[in-house]
Design a protein around this motif. Structure first.
Motif, PDB file in Angstrom:
ATOM      1  N   SER A 123       0.948  -1.261   0.089  1.00  0.00           N
ATOM      2  CA  SER A 123       0.025   0.138  -0.074  1.00  0.00           C
ATOM      3  C   SER A 123       0.863   1.242   0.126  1.00  0.00           C
ATOM      4  CB  SER A 123      -0.980  -0.101   1.312  1.00  0.00           C
ATOM      5  OG  SER A 123      -1.799   1.260   1.285  1.00  0.00           O
ATOM      6  N   LEU A 124       0.391   2.187  -0.890  1.00  0.00           N
ATOM      7  CA  LEU A 124       1.393   3.307  -1.140  1.00  0.00           C
ATOM      8  C   LEU A 124       0.510   4.760  -0.716  1.00  0.00           C
ATOM      9  CD1 LEU A 124       3.506   2.354  -4.329  1.00  0.00           C
ATOM     10  CD2 LEU A 124       4.257   2.137  -1.833  1.00  0.00           C
ATOM     11  N   PRO A 125       0.749   5.258   0.172  1.00  0.00           N
ATOM     12  CA  PRO A 125       0.307   6.610   0.559  1.00  0.00           C
ATOM     13  C   PRO A 125       0.649   7.808  -0.038  1.00  0.00           C
ATOM     14  CG  PRO A 125       1.571   5.811   2.507  1.00  0.00           C
ATOM     15  CD  PRO A 125       1.616   4.705   1.396  1.00  0.00           C
ATOM     16  N   PRO A 126       0.215   9.080  -0.240  1.00  0.00           N
ATOM     17  CA  PRO A 126       0.633   9.937  -0.917  1.00  0.00           C
ATOM     18  C   PRO A 126       2.260  10.511  -0.479  1.00  0.00           C
ATOM     19  CG  PRO A 126      -1.479  10.593  -0.219  1.00  0.00           C
ATOM     20  CD  PRO A 126      -1.044   9.276   0.299  1.00  0.00           C
ATOM     21  N   GLY A 127       2.806  10.682  -1.664  1.00  0.00           N
ATOM     22  CA  GLY A 127       4.284  10.707  -1.317  1.00  0.00           C
ATOM     23  C   GLY A 127       5.392   9.621  -1.716  1.00  0.00           C
TER      24      GLY A 127
END
Length: 285
Positions: A247-251
């Motif tokens: 999972s890749l959050p903003p940034g």
């Protein structure tokens, strides 16, 4: 006892297992095509430091995603501002492109009326042009990209005109293209908007790619230069057979140095937006 030499097809299968770590090609696999290198950097692993050490505690914080802003290479980095930050008038020696990830950012001439850019806004700052940068909000983060460093701050007395003009694009002014009007998309739902460059074979360009809630498909890079930064949402990234879902959050960012199919899954609650810098087209299906 001498072990038999594996047949070439079986040898290639063995070699493909060496690519599970997404660190690139493992030596010793003669006759197999090297897998393009893939790199994934979640924002939680970004290392932060002062953007302008000369300003001490008043400096924004910077986190490198790729490259080296102090070197002569293409670079992408995050900048984090405290609430109420406002820089003195200054110039940069290089042109940069920016995308707001969170909070509100103002970037304009020192005498311009304040125009707060929200998440998803895009702007450019030409080299040599005097400007200020300000921010407001509890968490103000922007992504900055330069084609070549070093990225330096200079006093306004050193202003010069390099012929470029600034761009400030609010998300409401972006024009989104779907599968009916761009060959880059071969799926129902995703859309993209071109921001800069020449979107063609062998040409560099930048775009925003919007993946709708519930999307489950692939974004395939076509050339040696492909970099993506999460602007909105938390898509799950995986390279089938080479990496586990993440999972890749903003940034967060992921990139590839060659043709790679990036499997992306978006949850049901929110669209995901990626900033993509690429050489040549990419495809979404």
């Amino acid at each position: 006892m001498t072990q038999p030499t594996p047949s070439l097809p079986f040898q290639r299968i063995l070699c493909s297992l060496a690519f599970l770590s997404v660190t690139g090609f493992s030596s010793g696999c003669e006759g197999a095509e090297p897998a393009p290198a893939v790199r994934v950097l979640p924002v939680s692993s970004v290392q932060w430091e002062a953007l302008n050490p000369a300003r001490g505690d008043r400096s924004p914080q910077a986190g490198t995603l790729w490259g080296d802003r102090n070197g002569e290479v293409p670079t992408g980095f995050l900048v984090r501002f405290v609430d109420g930050f406002s820089s003195p008038p200054h110039i940069h020696n290089v042109t940069y492109r920016g995308v707001v990830l969170s909070g509100r950012v103002h970037n304009d001439d020192p005498d311009a009326a304040v125009m707060w850019m929200p998440p998803g806004a895009y702007w450019t700052q030409p080299a040599g042009e005097v400007h200020i940068t300000a921010a407001k909000g509890d968490e103000n983060v922007a992504f900055i990209e330069i084609d070549q460093g070093p990225y330096l701050v200079r006093p306004p007395e050193q202003t010069f005109d390099n012929g470029e003009r600034p761009v400030n694009l609010d998300p409401s002014n972006l024009i989104w293209l779907d599968a009916s009007n761009t060959p880059w998309i071969d799926a129902s739902g995703p859309t993209l908007t071109h921001l800069w460059g020449a979107p063609g074979e062998g040409q560099r360009s930048g775009s925003l790619l919007k993946l709708p809630a519930g999307f489950n498909g692939q974004v395939t890079s076509s050339d040696r230069h492909f970099r993506a930064v999460v602007v909105q949402g938390r898509p799950t990234h995986q390279v089938p057979g080479r990496s586990a879902p993440q999972s890749l959050p903003p940034g967060s960012t992921f990139d590839a140095q060659g043709p790679v199919a990036h499997q992306l899954t978006v949850g049901a609650g929110e669209d995901s937006i990626l900033y993509v810098s690429a050489m040549g087209p990419y495809t979404v299906r």
